[in-house]
Design a protein around this motif. Structure first.
Motif, mmCIF file in Angstrom:
data_model
loop_
_atom_site.group_PDB
_atom_site.id
_atom_site.type_symbol
_atom_site.label_atom_id
_atom_site.label_comp_id
_atom_site.label_asym_id
_atom_site.label_seq_id
_atom_site.Cartn_x
_atom_site.Cartn_y
_atom_site.Cartn_z
ATOM 1 N N UNK A 164 -92.104 -3.118 -60.505
ATOM 2 C CA UNK A 164 -91.620 -4.486 -60.545
ATOM 3 C C UNK A 164 -91.136 -4.834 -61.953
ATOM 4 N N UNK A 165 -91.888 -4.337 -62.940
ATOM 5 C CA UNK A 165 -91.494 -4.623 -64.326
ATOM 6 C C UNK A 165 -90.094 -4.117 -64.595
ATOM 7 N N UNK A 166 -89.862 -2.833 -64.290
ATOM 8 C CA UNK A 166 -88.536 -2.247 -64.554
ATOM 9 C C UNK A 166 -87.467 -2.973 -63.730
ATOM 10 N N UNK A 167 -87.810 -3.269 -62.454
ATOM 11 C CA UNK A 167 -86.852 -3.907 -61.561
ATOM 12 C C UNK A 167 -86.398 -5.258 -62.106
ATOM 13 N N UNK A 168 -87.358 -6.039 -62.592
ATOM 14 C CA UNK A 168 -87.031 -7.379 -63.095
ATOM 15 C C UNK A 168 -86.297 -7.287 -64.424
ATOM 16 N N UNK A 169 -86.689 -6.317 -65.260
ATOM 17 C CA UNK A 169 -86.098 -6.218 -66.595
ATOM 18 C C UNK A 169 -84.653 -5.693 -66.534
ATOM 19 N N UNK A 170 -84.361 -4.835 -65.546
ATOM 20 C CA UNK A 170 -83.048 -4.188 -65.508
ATOM 21 C C UNK A 170 -81.924 -5.225 -65.426
ATOM 22 N N UNK A 171 -82.166 -6.258 -64.626
ATOM 23 C CA UNK A 171 -81.069 -7.175 -64.350
ATOM 24 C C UNK A 171 -81.645 -8.524 -63.966
ATOM 25 N N UNK A 172 -81.104 -9.583 -64.522
ATOM 26 C CA UNK A 172 -81.609 -10.912 -64.174
ATOM 27 C C UNK A 172 -81.421 -11.204 -62.692
ATOM 28 N N UNK A 173 -80.378 -10.612 -62.111
ATOM 29 C CA UNK A 173 -80.077 -10.910 -60.710
ATOM 30 C C UNK A 173 -81.085 -10.237 -59.761
ATOM 31 N N UNK A 174 -81.902 -9.307 -60.294
ATOM 32 C CA UNK A 174 -82.902 -8.654 -59.431
ATOM 33 C C UNK A 174 -84.057 -9.616 -59.183
ATOM 34 N N UNK A 175 -84.148 -10.103 -57.972
ATOM 35 C CA UNK A 175 -85.155 -11.113 -57.662
ATOM 36 C C UNK A 175 -86.255 -10.488 -56.805
ATOM 37 N N UNK A 176 -87.489 -10.827 -57.113
ATOM 38 C CA UNK A 176 -88.607 -10.352 -56.280
ATOM 39 C C UNK A 176 -88.886 -11.384 -55.197
ATOM 40 N N UNK A 177 -88.494 -11.065 -53.962
ATOM 41 C CA UNK A 177 -88.874 -11.969 -52.881
ATOM 42 C C UNK A 177 -90.009 -11.334 -52.084
ATOM 43 N N UNK A 178 -90.519 -12.110 -51.112
ATOM 44 C CA UNK A 178 -91.705 -11.643 -50.383
ATOM 45 C C UNK A 178 -91.454 -10.292 -49.726
ATOM 46 N N UNK A 179 -90.259 -10.114 -49.148
ATOM 47 C CA UNK A 179 -90.001 -8.865 -48.435
ATOM 48 C C UNK A 179 -90.145 -7.681 -49.384
ATOM 49 N N UNK A 180 -89.486 -7.795 -50.547
ATOM 50 C CA UNK A 180 -89.531 -6.676 -51.503
ATOM 51 C C UNK A 180 -90.957 -6.422 -51.973
ATOM 52 N N UNK A 181 -91.619 -7.503 -52.364
ATOM 53 C CA UNK A 181 -92.951 -7.331 -52.955
ATOM 54 C C UNK A 181 -93.912 -6.686 -51.958
ATOM 55 N N UNK A 182 -93.992 -7.276 -50.758
ATOM 56 C CA UNK A 182 -95.103 -6.866 -49.889
ATOM 57 C C UNK A 182 -94.822 -5.599 -49.108
ATOM 58 N N UNK A 183 -93.534 -5.355 -48.810
ATOM 59 C CA UNK A 183 -93.240 -4.063 -48.197
ATOM 60 C C UNK A 183 -93.519 -2.964 -49.229
ATOM 61 N N UNK A 184 -93.133 -3.243 -50.469
ATOM 62 C CA UNK A 184 -93.425 -2.257 -51.525
ATOM 63 C C UNK A 184 -94.930 -2.060 -51.654
ATOM 64 N N UNK A 185 -95.663 -3.171 -51.625
ATOM 65 C CA UNK A 185 -97.126 -3.041 -51.772
ATOM 66 C C UNK A 185 -97.709 -2.228 -50.599
ATOM 67 N N UNK A 186 -97.181 -2.477 -49.387
ATOM 68 C CA UNK A 186 -97.678 -1.722 -48.236
ATOM 69 C C UNK A 186 -97.394 -0.236 -48.431
ATOM 70 N N UNK A 187 -96.186 0.063 -48.929
ATOM 71 C CA UNK A 187 -95.833 1.474 -49.169
ATOM 72 C C UNK A 187 -96.716 2.081 -50.259
ATOM 73 N N UNK A 188 -96.991 1.278 -51.295
ATOM 74 C CA UNK A 188 -97.833 1.798 -52.379
ATOM 75 C C UNK A 188 -99.239 2.079 -51.857
ATOM 76 N N UNK A 189 -99.719 1.194 -50.943
ATOM 77 C CA UNK A 189 -101.045 1.453 -50.379
ATOM 78 C C UNK A 189 -101.060 2.737 -49.560
ATOM 79 N N UNK A 190 -99.933 2.983 -48.853
ATOM 80 C CA UNK A 190 -99.852 4.251 -48.121
ATOM 81 C C UNK A 190 -99.852 5.400 -49.132
#
Length: 1496
Positions: free
Chosen positions: A537-563
């Motif tokens: 998330x850090x790299x994603x947000x820092x790369x570009x201001x237009x990169x927005x963390x919405x619920x879909x990105x955050x929690x699907x990513x978190x689910x994948x990370x848990x897997x």
């Protein structure tokens, strides 16, 4: 209007085509393959059952519906047909498909398939596809009313109900095929279970309920399925392994011929060859196992692949659900559809996962059976050179530790290749969501990995070190337990205690380091999901201001990370398990490929009518292929039916000669022929832990008259009168509760009972008294004995028997120097003749028994040897010939059961390791209390706080993420991303530190506890009195020191770590779900109750199964132990197959409780995960319902967390059960704290003079002694004074109480009344060590410990080397020791096996000479020594102990004829006492004894 009609029409069309055709296409496409499968697998025909009939009737009804509908449409609705041919087609297709299904049902019945997955899936599809039209029909009926088209409605509803009924019926299994009805008494229900019951493990429920109601017994467990039995597994494996072995030997030979050329590199080449052989043998073993168990294992692998597919589908569905939450126009049904789909996928994922685990454990169990069987069979054929390289302990270790490693390997092996694939897939999906930032996650993984790899490597090194010390500690404990009597007599417990604790400290030091490293890796792991998320998330947000963390990105990513976490955590573990398994495979392979006894060592032609029975033709033999020969230029012919005596000094190769005839030695050259069957009596009797009768009959049927005759000939009848249950008395391990002489006679009786053709007798007369020896010779071995017409080869030191031998072989240094009959040898005037003349005078007098007294002496037994104090079996109980019965009646009840009511318990000596049945809860709470008390509250409370703090941090950073995800987007960007990232990072970091703190703290606590518990156990055991060791098999005690302490070291703290972390994690998930949808409480609470309910059932049963399994494990090792020690006897008698069957039986018995144990875990997990999936469903559906009020962020948080519940629940139960099961170890280690202890070793502030006893005067005042409360006194009111420097002989019949005097002096048994004073000090008032270290005994069985020779003489290092050497010189061992390469540091092997029996006896003499105390008790320790050595010992004792008081418990009267005084004991009284000459002139009891022995 038109549009609404068209949608309705569309759905109508859809309903009548796709929904009808899906199940039909499935069935028609796959039916040919399925029929082919059925055709290939015929399991027998099943008779028509009510279940089958019902299925057929319902099926015909369904088919008829289709035809009825077809005609109905044709007649009534002809105008519609012109538009849609479809309506007419679908009923026909449906009916044809149902008819196909009916045909398949019949085919399955004929081919014996009892439960069909194929049709189950068909009916599931059919029902699911009918759900849509069902809803449409109900909707329509509600809109238009039923009356409009009543026939079709009724038809459809009945159709649907029948489909449901078919589905329901598919859940049951049909009856077994005819002729396959099961005859076992308690068959495993899995055979009768239907497909559904198998995947959900419902067939197991019966046992769980039973275990919850009443504690399980061994009888409640199911019989093993045939494919799991030793017989089936090993018979297949054995052939393959033998072939593999032959291949290995071939390779070796080829290599050997190649190496011979370059002889300069010989050593290196040999070393290389050895390493290569070890490597390849392990690989060959693996290959053999894979061939046998591979196919079944692969079915499991398929399951795990399906499981992975479902696992990766879940985040995709979550992503759809969150996009649905964002999109306000989406129809509601989509939300419900996604929620249900997630639930279904989760359920399927659980099912496949547990099918996989079940397969793995089943394979693991079979591998264990296979390896145990192979090792056991190998231990029966391994040759002596190879046998010397591994101790009994190491072989037992192969069976216990290494098989366990292989079982773990089976379970984790797939993770080695699957985990990398799973990791790659996760990263691929993350890339889809976050683009190149996913690489940051990869970078984090790459950083965490080497750290963990490095830690794993360090830990395995530390583990090896720890295992090394543990092995040393166990080996030492084994010897301590085997030689406990010597430790007590010499007061050496402290020295050995120090040694054990030395090992233990080193072991714990390694463990502590390993645990701290482990904590680092746990911390890095548990924070791994945070670290990866933070990086991405850090790299994603820092790369570009237009990169927005919405619920879909955050929690699907978190689910994948848990897997992602699962494969990440499994991989290092899987790799280390694989590594350990490879080491174990190498060890097993090395053992299984070690040299075997060559079949051609001896040839065994059938018995011919005449000629020689045993022929050795110019033979040279050695114990190992490389070693020096032990017998050279041997040529012996033993004619049929003759008696050959083999004589020679200690260590001249007499026993080796017998081994050569048995084929136990390596034959270098020459020829050995033995005709007919062989029976063998070894020098040291080998006795099984079984009843006396079992030991003698030894697997043959009992022929009453012959059996009785054997007992009589071997002088065992009087002994049996004494034993509490006669010949049904159980003998302890290694013959613990029999005296040396009794063991030897049982061993002889076993051989005589065999009715063999050739008898090899290795000095069987040494351990018995002279007159008993004479009796046995006359009745058994001699020309008129039971074996008179057999071929007998007798090794002996007794000169009196030689005149009756047909042939005498004189051995010197492994060569036959002279041979011939007694007269011939005397006539030659060689060494033998001289030898005879020296000893003839004393010997002949002693043994030419006068016939007058012989009848009486025959009925008498061997005088008591030095084992008089056993619990039930002491000879001393026979204090008068006829009092035995009264004795057993006045006996105080020993345990809760009274002896009279339980006669079959009478002969039980050893206490079986019981599975305790005390109120379970009570025990458990006590154990936890004890465990935590050992640690101390001061440490426990901070740990709980640390845990709460750690989980708090975790909750905070997750909540922070959901707030961040809900942040409004302004101009395509979010504000303050840097601050958000910093807070997120700080919270995560705090959590990581807390995790490290908690794990280290728990590890340290565990080590504190286990150090205390081991210390208590060790001191409790060493402080127990001698009677305790006779009752308790050493296997049980060793089990406590090895397995149970190991469990307390590692399992309990690890289990606690896991359990606590998951319990707190679960609390966090519940809080999050409740924060999002408070309404979920309605669902979570009942689920929690259900969970607690299921778990309580499980834990009760699981603990009992574990106990049963632990209890059935000990007998396997005891049996192994016995077999390894008695292998030569088993081989000589040709009884290998019977012992193999016994081993199979014991392994199978153990597996009957192991199998339900792992199924129980699966049963629980499957049923629990449905509870967990219920939480997922609740969270998802409630979120869909509350769509208007909930933000996507909080929904994502709740759902992605609820997805973890299933995993968390199963881990909690698993770790909880681990702790529950292993806490039993605390109970078992603690068991011996309650048993009776000896008096204290030293008494503080006692004013014992350092030189005491300086005179050595002993006084008995009205002294009485009993073996156990309630028994008659073994010594009754003895009053006696022994003056300083007096030499006293104690004689008497067996059971007269001779040895009891010695036991009293050493306080092995405490006085029942009266006192003993030594130099005026009452021995009851001083510490045991103070007493025992100031007086000396030379016991009857020489016991040595493994360690240097010096340690065996002087464990406390109190004497100088000069003193040790001078004692060796006086014991006539100086020459022998100075010729050894290491001199005093010569390593004695386990039990001193690398010294001959005579040499061991002399080492015991040297011990006594070194201690040189004023009182010496000599328990006729001269039994196993030849006459010369005997004379040496006697003269040494006379000269060296001249100014000491010597008490000799005499078995041979000629040794005490020159003593100052003789005490004659009789029935616990002193019947006469005076100098020998006076007693002879009084013509009393002593005179009669002398007359019998030919001395008067």
């Amino acid at each position: 209007m038109k549009s609404s009609i068209s949608t309705k029409y569309l759905t109508q069309c859809f309903q009548n085509t796709v929904l009808v055709w899906v199940p039909c296409i499935y069935l028609w496409l796959l039916a040919p393959f399925y029929c082919l499968h059925l055709y290939c697998h015929d399991r027998g025909r099943i008779l028509m059952s009510s279940l089958c009939t019902t299925k057929m009737v319902l099926g015909f009804l369904l088919a008829s519906f289709g035809f009825v509908e077809f005609f109905y449409i044709l007649l009534e609705r002809s105008q519609e047909i012109e538009q849609h041919m479809v309506f007419l087609l679908s009923p026909i297709i449906r009916s044809m498909t149902v008819i196909l299904a009916l045909c398949i049902i019949q085919l399955e019945r004929i081919r014996g398939c009892r439960s069909s997955i194929f049709l189950f899936l068909f009916w599931v599809l059919a029902v699911i596809c009918s759900l849509v039209p069902l809803r449409a029909k109900i909707q329509l009926a509600m809109d238009e009313g039923i009356a409009s088209d009543i026939v079709r409605y009724l038809a459809f509803f009945s159709y649907f109900s029948i489909q449901l009924a078919q589905l329901f019926l598919c859940c049951f299994a049909d009856q077994p095929p005819e002729g396959k009805t099961i005859s076992e008494k308690n068959p495993c229900p899995v055979k009768d279970a239907s497909f559904l019951s198998k995947i959900l493990f419902w067939w197991f429920t019966g046992l769980v309920v039973k275990g919850y109601r009443t504690p399980l017994e061994a009888e409640d467990l199911w019989t093993l399925r045939e494919e799991d039995t030793s017989q089936k597994i090993i018979s297949e494996l054995q052939e393959e392994w033998t072939a593999e072995c032959a291949r290995i030997q071939k390779q070796e030979k080829a290599l050997a011929s190649g190496v011979a050329l370059g002889s300069r590199l010989q050593d290196q080449a040999q070393l290389l060859r050895k390493l290569q052989k070890e490597q390849s043998s392990g690989f060959f073993l693996l290959r053999t196992l894979a061939r046998n168990f591979g196919p079944y294992f692969l079915t499991g692998t398929l399951c795990i692949i399906f499981h992975d597919a479902f696992m990766f589908a879940i985040p995709q569905v979550l992503s759809l659900l969150l996009s649905f939450m964002r999109d306000e126009d989406a129809p509601l049904w989509k939300g419900y559809f996604y929620a249900t789909l997630m639930f279904l996928l989760s359920c399927l994922q659980s099912l496949f996962n547990h099918q996989y685990m079940y397969t793995c454990f089943t394979v693991g169990m079979r591998v264990k059976t296979a390896v145990m069987g192979l090792v056991y069979r190998k231990s029966l054929v391994i040759n002596s050179a190879a046998r010397r390289t591994c101790t009994v302990g190491e072989i037992v270790n192969l069976v216990s530790a290494d098989t366990q490693k292989l079982m773990d390997f089976v379970v984790y092996f797939n993770a080695v290749w699957l985990a990398p694939i799973e990791i790659a897939l996760c990263l691929f999906f993350l890339w889809q969501h976050l683009g190149p930032s996913a690489l940051a996650g990869i970078a984090t993984v790459i950083l965490i990995f080497p750290l963990n790899g490095f830690i794993a490597k360090k830990r395995s090194k530390l583990q090896e070190i720890q295992m090394k010390f543990m092995d040393g500690r166990i080996k030492l404990m084994n010897e301590i337990l085997n030689g406990i009597k010597i430790l007590k007599f010499y007061a050496w417990e402290k020295a050995f205690l120090e040694q054990v604790l030395g090992y233990r400290e080193k072991e714990l030091k390694a463990l502590k380091k390993s645990q701290i490293l482990y904590s680092i890796s746990i911390a890095s792991f548990n924070s791994s999901s945070f670290l990866i998320a933070f990086a991405m998330f850090g790299v994603y947000v820092m790369l570009d201001d237009r990169n927005v963390l919405d619920a879909q990105k955050v929690f699907v990513s978190m689910a994948l990370i848990n897997i992602l976490k699962t494969p990440l955590s499994q991989l290092p573990f899987a790799i280390s398990t694989t590594m350990q398994a490879l080491v174990s495979l190498r060890r097993l392979g090395k053992y299984l490929c070690s040299e075997e006894l060559k079949v051609d060592n001896i040839s065994k032609p059938p018995l011919s009518s005449d000629g020689d029975d045993v022929i050795i033709d110019n033979g040279t033999f050695s114990w190992s292929a490389e070693g020096p020969p032990c017998l050279k230029r041997m040529s012996v012919c033993v004619p049929r039916g003759s008696l050959v005596a083999v004589v020679g000094h200690v260590g001249s190769g007499k026993s080796s000669l017998l081994s050569a005839m048995l084929g136990e030695t390596e034959k270098r050259s020459g020829q050995v022929t033995v005709k007919g069957s062989v029976a063998y009596v070894p020098q040291q009797a080998w006795i099984q832990n079984a009843t006396v009768q079992d030991n003698i009959v030894f697997g043959r049927e009992k022929l009453k008259t012959w059996y009785h005759r054997v007992l009589e000939a071997c002088a065992l009848l009087p002994d049996l009168d004494i034993l509490p249950a006669g010949d049904a008395t159980e003998i302890g391990e290694k013959g613990l509760n029999l005296s040396g002489g009794q063991k030897q006679r049982v061993s002889l009786a076993r051989a005589v009972y065999r009715k063999a053709d050739v008898y090899l007798l290795d000095d069987p007369l040494s351990a018995v008294d002279a007159h008993v020896g004479q009796h046995i010779f006359d009745k058994v071995i001699g020309p008129k004995g039971v074996l008179g017409d057999k071929t007998r080869i007798l090794v002996t030191h007794g000169m009196s028997f030689l005149p009756q031998a047909d042939l005498i072989l004189v051995l010197v240094d492994g060569e036959i120097t002279e041979s011939g009959s007694y007269q011939e040898l005397l006539g030659r005037h060689g060494a033998f003749a001289e030898f005879i003349h020296t000893f003839a005078n004393t010997e002949r007098k002693e043994s030419s028994m006068q016939r007058a007294g012989s009848r009486r002496s025959n009925a008498r037994l061997s005088m008591v040897d030095f084992m008089p104090f056993s619990r039930d079996l002491s000879q001393e109980q026979l204090i008068g010939g006829d009092t035995t019965n009264t004795n057993l009646q006045n006996m105080e009840p020993v345990s809760e059961t009274d002896q009279e009511q339980v006669p079959e318990d009478l002969g039980k000596l050893t206490e079986v390791d019981k599975a305790p049945h005390t109120s379970q809860e009570q025990v458990r709470l006590e154990m936890y209390k004890k465990y935590f008390k050992t640690i101390g509250l001061a440490i426990i409370i901070p740990i709980v706080f640390l845990y709460a703090f750690q989980q708090g941090a975790s909750l905070a950073y997750n909540y922070w993420l959901s707030m961040w995800a809900d942040d409004p987007i302004v101009n395509g960007t979010q504000i303050d991303t840097d601050l958000k990232l910093t807070v997120f990072g700080a919270l995560g970091f705090v959590q990581g530190v807390a995790i490290f703190g908690t794990t280290v703290a728990i590890s340290i606590c565990g080590i504190i506890a286990s150090r205390h518990l081991h210390m208590d156990l060790l001191i409790n055991v060493l402080r127990s009195p001698m009677s305790f060791f006779e009752r308790t098999p050493s296997g049980n005690l060793l089990n406590r020191f090895a397995k149970e302490i190991d469990a307390i070291d590692c399992m309990v703290p690890d289990g606690l770590k896991m359990m606590l972390s998951y319990v707190f994690k679960l609390m966090e998930v519940c809080i999050i779900v409740l924060m999002a949808t408070p309404f979920a409480a309605v669902i979570i609470l009942p689920l929690a109750f259900l969970y607690a309910f299921v778990q309580s059932f499980y834990v009760a049963t699981s603990c009992q199964l574990r106990r049963l399994e632990a209890v059935s494990r000990s007998p396997i090792y005891t049996h192994f132990n016995e077999t390894v020690q008695g292998a030569s006897v088993i081989r000589a008698f040709g009884d290998q197959s019977r012992f193999i069957l016994q081993a199979n039986k014991r392994v199978d018995f153990n597996q009957t409780s192991y199998f339900p144990r792992f199924v129980a875990t699966r049963w629980l997990a499957v049923n629990l995960e449905f509870v967990g999936n219920g939480v997922v469903l609740a969270a998802a559906i409630l979120s869909v319902m509350g769509r208007s009020t909930l933000s996507p962020g909080i929904v994502g948080l709740a759902v992605s967390h609820s997805l973890q519940v299933t995993g968390i629940l199963s881990w909690i139960v698993r770790s909880w059960t681990d702790v529950e099961n292993n806490i039993v170890s605390v109970e078992r280690v603690n068991e011996y704290a309650e048993t009776v202890k000896e008096a204290s070793w030293t008494i503080d502030g006692s004013s014992l003079p350092s030189a005491w006893p300086h005179k050595g005067a002993i006084e008995f005042q009205d002294y009485g002694l009993q073996y156990r409360k309630g028994l008659e006194l073994a010594l009754k009111g003895i009053s006696l004074q022994i003056h300083e420097r007096e030499k006293v002989g104690i004689v008497g019949r067996t059971g007269a109480g001779k040895s009891s005097l010695a036991l009293g002096i050493f306080r092995i048994l405490e006085a029942a009344k009266g006192n003993i004073f030594i130099d005026g000090i009452n021995i009851a008032d001083i510490g045991l060590h103070d007493l025992r270290s100031r007086i000396t005994i030379i016991p009857q069985d020489p016991v040595l410990f493994s360690g240097s020779l010096r340690m065996n003489l002087d464990p406390f290092d109190t004497y100088t080397d000069e003193e040790v050497w001078s004692s060796l010189e006086l014991a006539h061992l100086k020459n022998f020791v100075s010729n050894l390469p290491d001199k005093l540091n010569h390593e004695c092997s386990e039990g001193g096996e690398n010294l001959s029996l005579g040499q061991r006896q002399l080492v015991c003499l040297a011990r006594a000479l070194l201690r040189k105390t004023k009182i010496l008790v000599l328990d006729e320790a001269t039994a196993a020594v030849d006459l010369e050595t005997d004379t040496l010992i006697q003269s040494t004792i006379r000269t060296q102990f001249e100014d000491c008081t010597v008490l000799t418990i005499a078995h041979r009267l000629n040794t005490i004829m020159d003593y100052t005084r003789v005490i004659v004991m009789d029935k616990g009284h002193i019947s006469e006492t005076d100098s020998p000459s006076n007693l002879l002139s009084q013509r009393g009891q002593f005179y009669r004894m002398c007359r019998e022995a030919g001395l008067a």
